[in-house]
Each structure stands twice: as structure tokens, then as C-alpha cells.
Design an enzyme around this catalytic site. Sequence first.
Site, short mmCIF file in Angstrom:
data_model
loop_
_atom_site.label_atom_id
_atom_site.label_comp_id
_atom_site.label_asym_id
_atom_site.label_seq_id
_atom_site.Cartn_x
_atom_site.Cartn_y
_atom_site.Cartn_z
N TRP A 158 0.62 -1.32 -0.08
CA TRP A 158 0.05 -0.04 -0.06
C TRP A 158 0.95 1.03 0.21
CZ3 TRP A 158 -1.02 -4.39 3.06
CH2 TRP A 158 -2.50 -5.08 2.44
N HIS B 163 -6.72 1.99 1.89
CA HIS B 163 -8.04 1.10 1.93
C HIS B 163 -9.03 1.12 2.80
CE1 HIS B 163 -5.47 -2.17 4.32
NE2 HIS B 163 -5.52 -0.80 4.90
N ARG C 5 -3.47 6.49 -2.85
CA ARG C 5 -2.45 5.73 -2.99
C ARG C 5 -1.12 6.70 -3.48
NH1 ARG C 5 -3.56 -0.64 -3.76
NH2 ARG C 5 -5.31 -0.74 -1.77
N GLN D 128 -13.41 2.12 -2.60
CA GLN D 128 -13.31 0.77 -2.42
C GLN D 128 -14.72 0.25 -1.77
OE1 GLN D 128 -9.86 -0.78 -0.17
NE2 GLN D 128 -8.69 -1.03 -1.89
N VAL E 75 -6.19 -11.46 7.05
CA VAL E 75 -6.98 -12.57 6.77
C VAL E 75 -6.25 -13.86 6.83
CG1 VAL E 75 -8.90 -11.71 5.52
CG2 VAL E 75 -6.71 -12.17 4.20
N ALA F 120 -14.12 -11.22 5.59
CA ALA F 120 -14.09 -9.72 4.92
C ALA F 120 -13.50 -9.80 3.60
CB ALA F 120 -13.01 -9.14 5.78
C1 YSA Z 1 -8.50 -8.08 1.14
C2 YSA Z 1 -8.95 -8.82 2.10
C3 YSA Z 1 -10.00 -8.58 2.83
O1 YSA Z 1 -10.20 -9.27 4.04
C4 YSA Z 1 -10.37 -7.25 2.97
C5 YSA Z 1 -10.00 -6.42 2.04
C6 YSA Z 1 -9.17 -6.67 1.05
C7 YSA Z 1 -8.54 -5.70 0.08
C8 YSA Z 1 -7.32 -4.93 0.43
N1 YSA Z 1 -7.73 -3.93 1.77
C9 YSA Z 1 -6.83 -4.26 -0.64
O2 YSA Z 1 -6.62 -2.79 -0.50
N2 YSA Z 1 -6.40 -5.02 -1.64
S1 YSA Z 1 -5.91 -4.27 -3.04
O3 YSA Z 1 -4.73 -3.39 -2.78
O4 YSA Z 1 -5.54 -5.29 -3.86
O5 YSA Z 1 -7.24 -3.25 -3.58
C10 YSA Z 1 -8.45 -4.00 -3.71
C11 YSA Z 1 -9.19 -3.35 -4.98
O6 YSA Z 1 -8.79 -1.96 -4.83
C12 YSA Z 1 -8.19 -3.68 -6.15
O7 YSA Z 1 -8.79 -5.01 -6.56
C13 YSA Z 1 -8.85 -2.85 -7.25
O8 YSA Z 1 -10.10 -2.98 -7.90
C14 YSA Z 1 -8.97 -1.51 -6.34
N3 YSA Z 1 -7.83 -0.62 -6.42
C15 YSA Z 1 -6.22 -0.78 -5.69
N4 YSA Z 1 -5.61 -0.13 -6.17
C16 YSA Z 1 -6.08 0.90 -7.16
C17 YSA Z 1 -7.55 0.32 -7.25
N5 YSA Z 1 -8.28 0.83 -8.18
C18 YSA Z 1 -7.92 1.88 -8.86
N6 YSA Z 1 -6.56 2.68 -8.75
C19 YSA Z 1 -5.62 2.11 -7.66
N7 YSA Z 1 -4.52 2.49 -7.75
#
Ligand code: YSA
Length: 358
Positions: free
Chosen positions: A166, A187, A213, A227, A270, A326
Site C-alpha cells: 500500500w 484501503h 495511494r 473501495q 486474513v 472480509a
Molecule cells: C482484502 C482482503 C480482505 O479481507 C479485505 C479487503 C481486502 C482488500 C485490501 N484491503 C486491498 O486494498 N487490496 S488491493 O490493494 O488489492 O485493492 C483492492 C481493490 O482496490 C483492487 O482489486 C482494485 O479494484 C482497487 N484498487 C487498488 N488500487 C487501485 C485500485 N483501483 C484504482 N486505482 C488504484 N490505484
Amino acid sequence: MPESPEVSGLTPRSIEELTQAAVQELEGLSDQESLEAWRVAYLGRRGRLTLMLRGLSQLDLEQRRTTGALANQAKRTLEERLERRTREISEGELARIGLQDSIDVTLPGRPMALGRLHPTTQILREICDAFVAMGFGIVEGPEVEWDHYNFEMLNIPKGHPARDMWNTLWIDYSNEAGEQPMLLRTHTSPMQARVMEASQPPIRVVVPGKCYRYEATDATHEWHFYQVEGLAVDDGITFADLKGTLYEFARRLFGADRKVRFRCDYFPFVEPGVDMSIDCFACDGRGSGCRICRDSGWIEIMGAGMVHPRVLAGVGYDPEKYTGFAFGLGPERIAMLKYGIEDIRLFYSNDLRFLRQF
Ligand code: YSA
């Protein structure tokens, strides 16, 4: 010796004649420009009546009294007539304009330009509605967040390599208690801890919200995006509940024929962690030559997992008693898949040609 009235032309008769001629001329005029020309000719600084009045001073006292009264009366008459004629002409003009441009009350009204919901708002509502229909509530949380909730409470202590997943925008902040690491939430997962701290199981919530981010933007990445977090905690929740709930969500959003696939993934909060994909709705999972799924037949739509026992213990829940699942997904990416949007940057570039399509 003053000139006699006959010599200067200033006699009651000449005043009478001038007045009659002026009034007659005035009645024949029909526009504002000629009225003004008339005023200058008779009542202006070098106008005919004005010059005549100037001759008064050359008369003897008796003549000045009688002729002067007549001359002043003539001036008042001309001024009144001019005022009346001006009014008549402008009323006539107004009436003409009114006839030409009168309002046609039978014409249909012009429709009001109505705004519309932003595509992100639309997809957020669609996603939330799907979970609300399955018994989830909706909560929101702060976009400016403490390190404590964004990382520590999610089993990501300082120095943990997973923090690199992140890219964080930090905020300089200090209060009487000293430096407190503060950031723009990367997130919506910090809301897991906040919700659990504030309530007791059973918990079933979704959390839509904005995240930030420190990332270069490209067709699939924005530095600010949304999100939707989901959390369900109760006595006896299993991985089967996670699969069933998310499968139902995929069918509601992408159609009843959808298949889903869960594969192992890593998130520190998780255990086990998964990513969930749906079979590609564009090529029906065939995969060959498909731009949407890039030939794989599958499209990844979210991260998920069973809430880590350390996260449960961190908020004071007994991990032996309670379990939960989650998940977290990106609504813009879901909308991109659903509506065939090729570049995420279109969402926030305020181009009406794009926005009007939704
Ligand atoms: C995972 C497990 C859990 O039990 C609960 C939540 C999560 C998600 C975790 N918190 C997370 O942030 N995962 S992630 O970094 O892969 O982001 C989740 C989703 O946010 C991505 O699949 C994407 O759809 C969106 N995302 C992430 N970065 C982004 C973005 N969308 C647009 N621009 C970005 N820079």
C-alpha cells in the site's frame, strides 16, 4: 431704445404661428430619432423658440410682461406635446414588438437540464444494494486515518514488508501526545477494526469509501479511487459463508450464469486469504482473443479471506468463539468491466462526453 416687437419678430402672433407649426410638425413624427431632432430644432440651445425667447430682453417692460407670458406658455405647450408624443410613440413600438414577439403559450416548455449520478455513485449503489439485499448494513469512515487503524490493527506492524503493498500518502501531524503517524487511508479495511471496536457480533456491514495511494496513474490505476469493504463476524461463520455470499454478489452484478473462482492470495489481516475471479462475461470464459480477460477466461474482482485471529483479538473479540470473513473490491474496476470502460482516468477527468453516457 429697445427694438419694437415687430422688428425682432417677437410678437404674440409670431409666437402663436411658431407654436402651431411646431405642433403640426410634431404630430407627423413617428420615431424617437425624429422627435429628438424636433426638440433640438425648437427647444434646443439654438432652437427657434429658444432664440425667440432670448429676444424678450430687448422689449420694454410692459411688452416683456405680456409677450413673455405668452412665450413661456408656448414653451410649456411644446414641452408637454413633446412628452405626450414620445409616450405615444414608445407605446406604439412596444405594442408592435409585443405583437411580433408575443409568447406562444401553446408551445411545449423547454425541458430543464437535469443532472445525473456519477458512474462511480451508480456502481457503488448497485454494489451496496446487492449486499443490503443479503442483510448487510452500510457504514462509512474517515478518509484521513491513523497508522494504527490502517496498518497496526490489521496485523501489519511497523517495518512489516506487507506495508509496501500500500503505497502510502503520509500526513505530518503532531499533538500534545507527540507525533502520531497519520495518513490518507490506502484501503477501506481500517473500518473493519473501527466497526468491531464499536459493536459486538453479529456484524454484517459494507463500507463504501474513498482511498488514496502514492501511485503513478495509468489506465487501471488512479491515485484516488473507491473501495467497498465487507465484513461479517459471528459465532460459527465459515469459509463456505464467504464463498456463498460472494458468489451470490457476482451473480447479482454480472448475471445469473456467472461462475466464480477462488485462489490463494496474501493479505496480512486474513487467514486464509483469497482473490476471487468471475468467468469472463465477454467471451463466456473461452478466453481466446478476448480483450476483457486478456485470454485467461477469468476476471479478478476482489480480495477476501477469513478474518485473522490476531485482528479479532486486537479488538477484544475471542477468536475461539468468533470467526468472520472480509472482502474488499474496487468499484471503478467493476464498472470498467461491466460497461467496457478502457481507462480509469476517465472517471475523474470531468469530461461530460464520458459522464453523459451513464
Ligand atoms: C482484502 C482482503 C480482505 O479481507 C479485505 C479487503 C481486502 C482488500 C485490501 N484491503 C486491498 O486494498 N487490496 S488491493 O490493494 O488489492 O485493492 C483492492 C481493490 O482496490 C483492487 O482489486 C482494485 O479494484 C482497487 N484498487 C487498488 N488500487 C487501485 C485500485 N483501483 C484504482 N486505482 C488504484 N490505484
